[in-house]
Write a protein that holds these residues in place. Structure first.
Motif, PDB file in Angstrom:
ATOM      1  N   UNK A   1     -16.519 -45.095   2.903  1.00  0.00           N
ATOM      2  CA  UNK A   1     -17.845 -45.495   3.333  1.00  0.00           C
ATOM      3  C   UNK A   1     -17.835 -46.046   4.746  1.00  0.00           C
ATOM      4  N   UNK A   2     -18.785 -46.900   5.046  1.00  0.00           N
ATOM      5  CA  UNK A   2     -18.928 -47.436   6.396  1.00  0.00           C
ATOM      6  C   UNK A   2     -17.865 -48.480   6.698  1.00  0.00           C
ATOM      7  N   UNK A   3     -17.181 -48.307   7.816  1.00  0.00           N
ATOM      8  CA  UNK A   3     -16.307 -49.357   8.332  1.00  0.00           C
ATOM      9  C   UNK A   3     -17.185 -50.359   9.070  1.00  0.00           C
TER      10      UNK A   3
ATOM     11  N   UNK B   1     -24.993 -44.494  13.381  1.00  0.00           N
ATOM     12  CA  UNK B   1     -23.881 -45.115  12.657  1.00  0.00           C
ATOM     13  C   UNK B   1     -23.891 -44.676  11.197  1.00  0.00           C
ATOM     14  N   UNK B   2     -25.046 -44.730  10.567  1.00  0.00           N
ATOM     15  CA  UNK B   2     -25.155 -44.332   9.163  1.00  0.00           C
ATOM     16  C   UNK B   2     -24.805 -42.858   8.981  1.00  0.00           C
ATOM     17  N   UNK B   3     -25.242 -42.022   9.905  1.00  0.00           N
ATOM     18  CA  UNK B   3     -24.942 -40.595   9.821  1.00  0.00           C
ATOM     19  C   UNK B   3     -23.447 -40.336   9.954  1.00  0.00           C
ATOM     20  N   UNK B   4     -22.775 -41.099  10.827  1.00  0.00           N
ATOM     21  CA  UNK B   4     -21.340 -40.903  11.028  1.00  0.00           C
ATOM     22  C   UNK B   4     -20.564 -41.175   9.749  1.00  0.00           C
ATOM     23  N   UNK B   5     -20.899 -42.258   9.066  1.00  0.00           N
ATOM     24  CA  UNK B   5     -20.110 -42.668   7.902  1.00  0.00           C
ATOM     25  C   UNK B   5     -20.560 -42.033   6.589  1.00  0.00           C
ATOM     26  N   UNK B   6     -21.838 -41.733   6.474  1.00  0.00           N
ATOM     27  CA  UNK B   6     -22.337 -41.211   5.201  1.00  0.00           C
ATOM     28  C   UNK B   6     -22.714 -39.733   5.272  1.00  0.00           C
TER      29      UNK B   6
ATOM     30  N   UNK C   1     -30.806 -44.985   1.964  1.00  0.00           N
ATOM     31  CA  UNK C   1     -30.106 -43.707   1.896  1.00  0.00           C
ATOM     32  C   UNK C   1     -30.329 -43.120   0.510  1.00  0.00           C
ATOM     33  N   UNK C   2     -30.780 -41.874   0.446  1.00  0.00           N
ATOM     34  CA  UNK C   2     -31.080 -41.270  -0.848  1.00  0.00           C
ATOM     35  C   UNK C   2     -30.422 -39.901  -0.965  1.00  0.00           C
TER      36      UNK C   2
END
Length: 381
Positions: free
Chosen positions: A74-76, A93-98, A197-198
């Motif tokens: 998941x997100x660091x 940021x959310x797109x990079x990790x998820x 996030x869904x």
């Protein structure tokens, strides 16, 4: 090959519950998220040349250094902060990790969350009482705080099935306290109100952790799989020096671990091992993976762990290694793990797989010295 695998499985299946507890403690045993106040650099746990390096006073000296720590999925959080400092938005940021998951910005905000021991609050109040990231991380319009707010909100809604069941208030779920955190955190929660996030229309279980060592493992939930990610601007080629977690200031990016979570060290004041102690770990590997001894006696020597471990001389008589003179830099795989480490020993050159070395290291290294991550290196002085 099948016979060799079966032999290894037989040996490792005989590990005692105490040994499994020991291995789990050394591989884990610390808070996996940043929390409200970031950790400081632990004395004597740094690599040579760093501000928190301590010279052990003997040569040669060897130490295991871990990149990040479990669970690396998941997100660091430190990576998110590093990305924010580099100019990335919360959405980026959310797109990079998820990965390519939907960020719904109008999710219902009237859902109530039942928190064990604290009663029930609406989802937005719940998120304002999450203490998982320092409020001082305000770089680039608080992009990391906003990403954290979305992750915390999404995780809570997924965990509780939109409020149907309760959620715990500890780091086993998310750290929750009775009062709003306030300041920049509350502002980040307000700025992302209703952002969730869904996947397939349902909240996604957005995992996060402090430090992944520059590589985050993908995981699957609700028909969505997050990416395996070298967390740098240029993939594996930029690792480790350009990792976003370094930009974020993580004290756990590359660390020699030698204390328990409570601060116990079994008399060790640094993670460094003598030549004989490193050889002792190789002898433990020999018993664990090539046989010739009692697997149940592979545990640290000394009073901290008890039991009936082999003495150093007993184990050397089985494994045949009495000293280690040097070690080559670890070989790393594209999957974010250490593939192998090669030692020069009293018994010639020995190359050991990363997975096997980590197991032997954590079962035999003195005190609480351990490898937290499958991505690691053995340093030499």
């Amino acid at each position: 090959m099948a016979g060799e695998v079966a032999k290894v499985d037989t040996y490792l299946s005989s590990l005692s519950s105490k040994q499994n507890e020991l291995a789990a403690l050394k591989a884990g045993g610390f808070s996996t998220t940043v929390g409200d106040v970031p950790a400081s650099l632990e004395p004597c746990s740094g690599k040579p040349g760093s501000s928190n390096f301590c010279d052990p006073g003997f040569r040669p000296a060897f130490a295991g250094f871990s990149y990040g720590a479990p669970h690396r999925k998941g997100m660091s959080q430190y990576g998110a902060y590093g990305r924010a400092k580099s100019g990335q938005s919360a959405e980026a940021i959310l797109s990079a990790y998820y990965g390519g998951i939907q960020l719904k910005k109008d999710y219902p905000t009237n859902i109530n969350i039942s928190v064990s021991g604290y009663g029930t609050v609406d989802i937005e109040t719940y998120v304002k009482r999450i203490y998982e990231m320092p409020s001082s991380w305000t770089a680039n319009d608080s992009a990391a705080l906003k990403a954290q707010a979305v992750a915390a909100r999404s995780y809570a809604l997924a965990y509780t099935n939109n409020g149907v069941k309760s959620i715990c208030a500890t780091e086993s779920c998310q750290v929750y306290k009775a009062a709003n955190k306030g300041g920049a955190w509350d502002a980040a929660v307000d700025a992302t109100r209703g952002w969730v996030l869904v996947s397939d229309g349902a909240p996604f279980s957005a995992w996060y952790a402090s430090t992944a060592g520059g590589y985050t493992f993908g995981y699957s939930s609700q028909d969505h799989t997050t990416p395996n990610l070298w967390d740098t601007p240029s993939g594996q080629g930029g690792w480790p020096n350009s990792a976003y977690e370094i930009a974020g200031g993580s004290p756990w990016f590359y660390k020699g671990w030698y204390k328990s979570r409570s601060g116990s060290s079994c008399g060790r004041d640094n993670p460094w091992l003598t030549s004989e102690e490193m050889a002792d770990i190789l002898n433990a590997w020999k018993v664990l993976y090539e046989g010739g001894g009692d697997v149940g006696r592979v545990s640290p020597v000394g009073s901290c762990w008890g039991g009936n471990p082999y003495s150093v001389s007993e184990l050397a008589s089985i494994g045949g290694f009495t000293s280690v003179s040097s070690v080559s830099p670890a070989i790393y795989g594209s999957d974010g793990s250490t593939v192998s480490v090669t030692f020069q020993t009293s018994n010639g050159t020995k190359t050991i797989s990363g997975e096997q070395l980590k197991k032997a290291f954590n079962l035999r290294a003195p005190g609480y010295i351990g490898l937290k991550s499958s991505l690691f290196n053995i340093e030499k002085l």
